[in-house]
Design a protein around this motif. Structure first.
Motif, short mmCIF file in Angstrom:
data_model
loop_
_atom_site.label_atom_id
_atom_site.label_comp_id
_atom_site.label_asym_id
_atom_site.label_seq_id
_atom_site.Cartn_x
_atom_site.Cartn_y
_atom_site.Cartn_z
N GLN A 16 -8.01 -9.74 -1.96
CA GLN A 16 -8.41 -8.34 -1.88
C GLN A 16 -9.49 -8.15 -0.82
O GLN A 16 -9.55 -7.09 -0.17
N GLU A 17 -10.36 -9.16 -0.64
CA GLU A 17 -11.39 -9.06 0.40
C GLU A 17 -10.77 -8.85 1.77
O GLU A 17 -11.23 -8.02 2.56
N ASP A 18 -9.70 -9.62 2.08
CA ASP A 18 -9.07 -9.47 3.39
C ASP A 18 -8.25 -8.19 3.48
O ASP A 18 -8.12 -7.60 4.56
N ILE A 19 -7.69 -7.74 2.35
CA ILE A 19 -7.00 -6.44 2.35
C ILE A 19 -8.00 -5.33 2.69
O ILE A 19 -7.74 -4.47 3.54
N ASP A 20 -9.15 -5.35 2.02
CA ASP A 20 -10.18 -4.33 2.26
C ASP A 20 -10.71 -4.38 3.68
O ASP A 20 -11.12 -3.36 4.24
N ALA A 21 -10.71 -5.58 4.28
CA ALA A 21 -11.23 -5.74 5.64
C ALA A 21 -10.19 -5.43 6.70
O ALA A 21 -10.47 -5.53 7.90
N GLY A 22 -8.98 -5.07 6.29
CA GLY A 22 -7.93 -4.73 7.25
C GLY A 22 -7.33 -5.93 7.95
O GLY A 22 -6.80 -5.81 9.06
N GLU B 9 -9.02 -12.04 -5.98
CA GLU B 9 -10.22 -11.38 -5.45
C GLU B 9 -10.43 -11.72 -3.98
O GLU B 9 -10.87 -10.88 -3.18
N ARG C 57 -1.39 -12.50 7.82
CA ARG C 57 -2.81 -12.18 7.97
C ARG C 57 -3.19 -12.24 9.44
O ARG C 57 -2.59 -12.97 10.23
N PRO D 117 0.81 -1.24 0.00
CA PRO D 117 0.00 0.00 0.00
C PRO D 117 0.83 1.28 0.00
O PRO D 117 0.32 2.34 -0.36
#
Length: 684
Positions: free
Chosen positions: A383-389, A380, A403, A361
């Motif tokens: 990316q879900e876990d990236i978006d969820a922090g 994809e 993670r 980032p």
């Protein structure tokens, strides 16, 4: 064969129809799978039902006789009163030569064969309202096949989980077929048991949602037969597991201690569960203690992340070696809001995982890919876990990433690493578990002061499995309710996890074979007050549930382990179709409408003004009052059902057109009558 059946129908229509049904059954038999005799149609005696013209009846043996009496069926030609006593004039059904008798109505019992349509109602025998806002649970005293037919009207495709513990058929007089106890000397006991179960399982399947689950407890005696029958009814592709419950050791066994019972678990449609991403997980032992310790050290640290981590590590080191909260416990890092988490590897277990770019980032360059590849099969999903922090980044792209898993998280991923070794995610239940069964018997004895129900199930075991397979707001059904363990399990489970599950328990008021012989010898019959007081519903189920909910034992003493809940007890009744169509039995039908509407809030037991609207449904009997009824329905946003009593299709359609879109219209009594006429005998 077809020509012979046609000839038989001309001579005896019923005989011809029976022969045709048997031929059709034989023609449907499979070359593989379980085959058994289905030629025994079931029937149930209704000792509390008054004798009416046209009824099928049996003649009871004289009081004091221990034999079971005449099994033949008679048709009531007429009923009259002679010298102040009611008598029935009877014709023998199926006789080669006409045979008739006149018998006192007191010596007759009405019989319902399972090919006959029945029109059930419910009569309340008591209610316990101890928890506002909680769902109402229902305990129904009635024959379970007929109760299942009734539930097809109220709950078709609406049940989330069925748990049943049917009679095990060990040859010990513990179950009844055609109102006769079946013992080990009956050469047809296995086929009778399979026919008995098949009829009920077919109806049970119709009650389940597409995501529904059925759990059937069974012992060694019929386990192998039941597994094949379940494959036929629920289809083998919907088999989930054959769970083994090891309940204790039998040291007096000659060869092997067979202390196991089984739970066969099937889905209504496993493919639907898979499409919905359903996974069953339960907390690992020690999770609650870890959470408690994390909350404590967070407060002691003054909400300092580094200090809280130090304190948490000290607590983990202080635990005994085999303590469940110590095993695989790396939950010691804290977020600024106090949540505790652990770092987890982000590589594919075993190697060979996918490789794709994941951009840092800050630098915007791809981070290092683990040698085993990413744990997530698709970018994809990453990316879900990236978006969820949930991703822990290094200082730049040259460092490996990890993670996060928060304690108590139900997160999962789509790789082989499903979180089995992670107490934060929870663990997959295994198909074998050990828990002593003696504790349930001891608990029942402490409740009643005696052992009035043999081999009760442990409510903690049922609560565990019901909690695993059903949602917190699910509807749970047990139609072999016995002592009421399933309902207690649901009530206590709701208290533990703040759920709003609803339980429907069906049992009957059967008396054991030994007690039956003793009471017959004493001159008692089914239907007598003394007899009914010893039945399982009155003697075990009702007082047990009442004790659990009120905290007062049957003897009036205190019971400390109580849980507030709302429970209503019902007795199933058999109504006259003529009186129903004339709207003269609304009180008997009213609980069915309430159950169909979800059994929440006020029940409409009478409609003196021609209409009424309760929390979740409304009833319109006087169509001239439709305008005010429609306005009340519109003003009550929680209503979703409207029962409209009319034979006029045109006016029914006009009212339906004016109802809010959220409301489902149901026509009475057409929908009720058709339900039982269509389903009568359809599963035989």
């Amino acid at each position: 064969m077809t020509d012979l059946i046609r000839q038989a129908k001309r001579v005896d229509p019923q005989l011809g129809a029976d022969l045709e049904a048997e031929v059709q059954t034989l023609s449907r038999r499979r070359p593989f799978g379980i085959n058994f005799e289905r030629h025994q149609p079931e029937a149930v005696e209704l000792p509390k039902r008054s004798v009416r013209k046209g009824d099928k009846v049996r003649i009871l043996p004289a009081r004091g006789e221990t034999k079971q009496g005449d099994v033949r069926l008679w048709r009531v030609r007429s009923v009259e009163t002679v010298d102040g006593a009611k008598v029935g004039h009877l014709d023998l059904i199926g006789a080669k030569e006409p045979e008739n008798r006149t018998v006192s109505a007191d010596d007759l019992v009405v019989v319902a064969e399972f090919r006959d349509p029945i029109y059930p109602g419910l009569r309340s025998t008591g209610a316990l309202h101890l928890s506002d806002g909680q769902p109402w649970h229902a305990v129904i005293n009635g024959e379970n096949f007929h109760a299942l037919e009734m539930l097809l009207y109220t709950h078709q495709e609406r049940i989330d989980c069925i748990y049943i513990d049917p009679p095990y058929n060990t040859g010990q007089d513990e179950w009844i077929y055609n109102d006769r106890h079946v013992d080990g000397e009956d050469l047809y006991r296995h086929s009778k048991w399979l026919a008995f179960m098949e009829r009920r399982l077919i109806l049970a399947r119709e009650l389940l949602k597409d995501t529904g689950i059925i759990i059937v407890a069974i012992g060694d005696d019929q386990h192998h037969r039941l597994r094949m029958l379940m494959d036929q009814v629920f289809h083998e592709q919907n088999f989930i597991s054959d769970v083994v419950w090891q309940g204790g050791r039998k040291n007096d066994s000659r060869y092997i201690s067979n202390g196991a019972d089984y739970m066969l678990i099937y889905a209504k449609d496993e493919s639907t569960l898979r499409r919905n991403g359903v996974r069953w997980r339960e907390p690992r032992p020690g999770t609650a203690e870890i959470a408690s310790a994390a909350a404590r050290v967070w407060e002691e640290s003054g909400h300092d992340q580094e200090k809280a981590t130090v304190l948490m590590k000290e607590w983990i080191r202080s635990l005994p070696k085999n303590h469940p909260a110590k095993e695989n416990n790396r939950f010691y890092e804290f977020e600024p809001d106090g949540r505790v988490f652990r770092k987890r590897d982000i590589s594919w277990p075993g190697g060979g995982g996918p490789r794709y770019d994941v951009l840092h980032p800050v630098t915007g360059l791809p981070v290092l890919v683990p040698a085993r590849g990413w744990v997530y099969s698709k970018p994809e999903r990453m990316q879900e876990d990236i978006d969820a922090g949930l991703i822990m980044w290094g200082a730049d792209h040259t460092e490996y990433i990890n993670r996060k898993t928060y304690l108590g998280s139900d997160a999962s991923d789509d790789s082989e690493d499903s979180g089995d070794n992670d107490p934060g995610i929870g663990m997959v239940p295994t198909s074998v578990f050990e828990q002593k069964r003696t504790s349930a018997s001891k608990r029942m004895k402490s409740l009643f002061g005696d052992s009035r129900f043999p081999f009760p199930k442990d409510h903690t075991v049922l609560a565990r499995w019901i909690g695993l397979v059903s949602p917190k707001d699910g509807v749970i059904l047990d139609f072999f309710g016995g002592s009421g363990t399933t309902m207690e399990a649901v009530i206590r489970l709701n208290a533990q996890d703040s759920g709003s599950r609803q339980c429907i328990l069906v049992t009957n008021n059967e008396v054991g074979a030994k007690e039956t012989r003793a009471m017959r010898k004493a001159g008692l019959r089914r239907g007598d007050v003394e007899w009914e007081a010893k039945g399982v519903f009155e003697y075990v189920t009702k007082p047990r549930i009442s004790t659990v909910v009120t905290g007062v034992k049957p003897d009036g003493s205190a019971y400390g382990d109580k849980v507030d809940a709302n429970v209503e007890f019902f007795e199933m009744t058999y109504e006259s179709v003529w009186r129903i169509t004339q709207n003269r039995e609304f009180k008997a039908i009213a609980p069915l409408l309430w159950l169909r509407a979800g059994a929440k809030g006020r029940r409409i037991d009478a409609v003196p003004q021609g209409w009424d609207v309760a929390d979740t449904y409304g009833v319109l009997q006087d169509l001239d009052k439709s305008a005010v009824f429609l306005q009340a329905m519109a003003d009550t946003p929680s209503t979703h059902l409207a029962f409209i009593v009319t034979d006029d299709d045109r006016r029914f359609q006009m009212i339906c057109a004016e109802l809010p879109d959220r409301v489902e219209p149901v026509r009475l009594y057409e929908s009720y009558l058709k339900n039982f006429e269509i389903n009568a005998g359809a599963q035989l």
